[in-house]
Design an enzyme around this catalytic site. Structure first.
Site, PDB file in Angstrom:
ATOM      1  CG  HIS A 179      46.346  44.617  54.459  1.00 13.57           C
ATOM      2  ND1 HIS A 179      46.524  43.860  53.321  1.00 13.57           N
ATOM      3  CD2 HIS A 179      47.577  44.682  55.040  1.00 13.57           C
ATOM      4  CE1 HIS A 179      47.786  43.483  53.233  1.00 13.57           C
ATOM      5  NE2 HIS A 179      48.460  43.978  54.267  1.00 13.57           N
ATOM      6  CD  GLU A 230      43.911  42.718  51.602  1.00 13.25           C
ATOM      7  OE1 GLU A 230      44.591  43.728  51.360  1.00 13.25           O
ATOM      8  OE2 GLU A 230      44.261  41.850  52.405  1.00 13.25           O
ATOM      9  NE  ARG A 279      50.356  40.290  50.654  1.00 12.78           N
ATOM     10  CZ  ARG A 279      50.845  41.174  51.528  1.00 12.78           C
ATOM     11  NH1 ARG A 279      50.364  41.234  52.752  1.00 12.78           N
ATOM     12  NH2 ARG A 279      51.791  42.021  51.165  1.00 12.78           N
TER      13      ARG A 279
HETATM   14  O1  LIG Z   1      51.071  43.671  54.277  1.00 10.25           O
HETATM   15  C1  LIG Z   1      51.991  44.399  54.501  1.00 10.25           C
HETATM   16  C2  LIG Z   1      53.273  44.228  53.880  1.00 10.25           C
HETATM   17  O2  LIG Z   1      53.394  43.365  52.995  1.00 10.25           O
HETATM   18  O3  LIG Z   1      54.200  44.945  54.256  1.00 10.25           O
END
Ligand SMILES: O=CC(=O)O
Length: 337
Positions: free
Chosen positions: A292, A274, A245
């Site tokens: 991401h 984001e 993250r």
């Molecule tokens: O970032 C992706 C997830 O949290 O699955």
């Protein structure tokens, strides 16, 4: 029609049949798109008053926004389970859910391989500073004027902060590249899970890693776990990889550390705000950037959807989530003591 209902927020792309099969035990409701205020209004109007479980799809945050106190306070009283599609669940206020007696599951394990693959891709890309030749060849300038020698992973020390399922898959892959592995977790792993990885303190991890990979979850205690103070403790020329993250890192401090050369290069799949990306990262060619996409493969998306549905079915049929979030599991176990 079954008296109890399940609500799908967003869509299911790969396992729709398994969702539809739930109609033998649940009335199926859907909120495929719309806005947060429409969703809140539906809750207030009682449209979901028979809903016991919510399937919170991968894309649902774009529709409803975070499941924060405001939203959780209007969820139907009947609701007992939120089955979230995602390994990270920082967009759900788990404390507020626990207070309302709502159990939450996420999708660990299903995401491990794909996320670790992207971590390695970013690590190699950052070690080679691959963005520079990638850009040069597309600009028709072959290697361009800025392509430089990169670095091998072979013989380097990879520090893994957060040696959970994804961290351990990164370690498996990095060993194949001849890297030495060290890690830091709040508590040391069993010998079986640890393998030949060395357990070190947080400060030692910072001070002695050539590459640092972040693989821990975001919560109040891990927000900005890497900032100016931590960068100062690192080796000069460290490479940073983040597939977890964005807000684990103070991005402004990362930009400064890249500009000073303290951080040689970085590979990032996640960002603090984001879909916005800090301009200092965007303009730095020593940063490999991905939007991401860690879990974005057919196989993994399907496995994640199936795990959410398995959680939902188990919750309704047996009163138990399969992959309940750890903070609720721990609280449940200690209250059973
Ligand atoms: O970032 C992706 C997830 O949290 O699955």
């Amino acid at each position: 029609m079954p008296a109890q209902a399940a609500l799908l927020i967003g869509d299911i792309d790969h396992a729709r049949k398994a969702w539809e099969d739930l109609s033998s035990i649940l009335t199926l409701k859907e909120f495929p798109n719309g806005t947060r205020s429409e969703f809140l209004q539906n809750c207030k109007d009682g449209k979901y008053d028979d809903v016991v479980a919510i399937y919170r799809s991968n894309t649902s945050n774009k529709i409803t926004g975070n499941f924060n106190e405001e939203l959780i306070s209007v969820l139907p009283k009947s609701l007992k389970y939120i089955c979230h599609n995602g390994a990270g669940y920082d967009n759900i206020d788990v404390i507020a859910c626990s207070e309302r007696g709502i159990s939450v599951s996420s999708t660990p394990v299903a995401v491990n391989n794909a996320t670790a693959d992207v971590g390695i891709f970013l690590m190699i890309g950052a070690l080679r500073q691959a963005y520079i030749p990638l850009t040069a060849i597309r600009a028709g300038t072959w290697q361009g004027k800025d392509t430089r020698l990169g670095h091998d992973p072979q013989g380097k020390t990879l520090g893994i902060l957060g040696m959970g399922g994804i961290g351990r898959e990164i370690a498996v892959r990095a060993r194949a590249f001849g890297m030495k592995i060290q890690y830091h977790n709040r508590s040391r792993l069993s010998a079986e899970l640890e393998g030949d990885a060395k357990y070190v303190s947080f400060d030692d991890l910072l001070a002695s890693s050539d590459v640092l990979s972040l693989n821990l979850s975001l919560n109040a205690s891990t927000r900005h776990i890497i900032g100016e103070r931590e960068f100062k403790k690192m080796k000069d020329g460290i490479v940073i990889v983040n597939t977890a993250r964005g807000a684990l890192i103070d991005e402004k401090a990362l930009v400064d550390a890249l500009e000073s050369g303290k951080v040689r290069s970085a590979g990032l799949d996640v960002y603090e705000n984001e879909p916005e990306v800090e301009p200092g990262l965007l303009k730095n060619p020593r940063v490999m950037l991905l939007p991401h996409i860690g879990t974005m493969t057919f196989e993994t998306q399907k496995d994640m959807e199936i795990l959410v549905l398995d959680n939902l079915r188990s919750a309704v049929e047996k009163g138990e989530l399969l992959t309940q979030v750890p903070e609720q599991k721990k609280a449940k176990n200690s209250s059973n003591l």
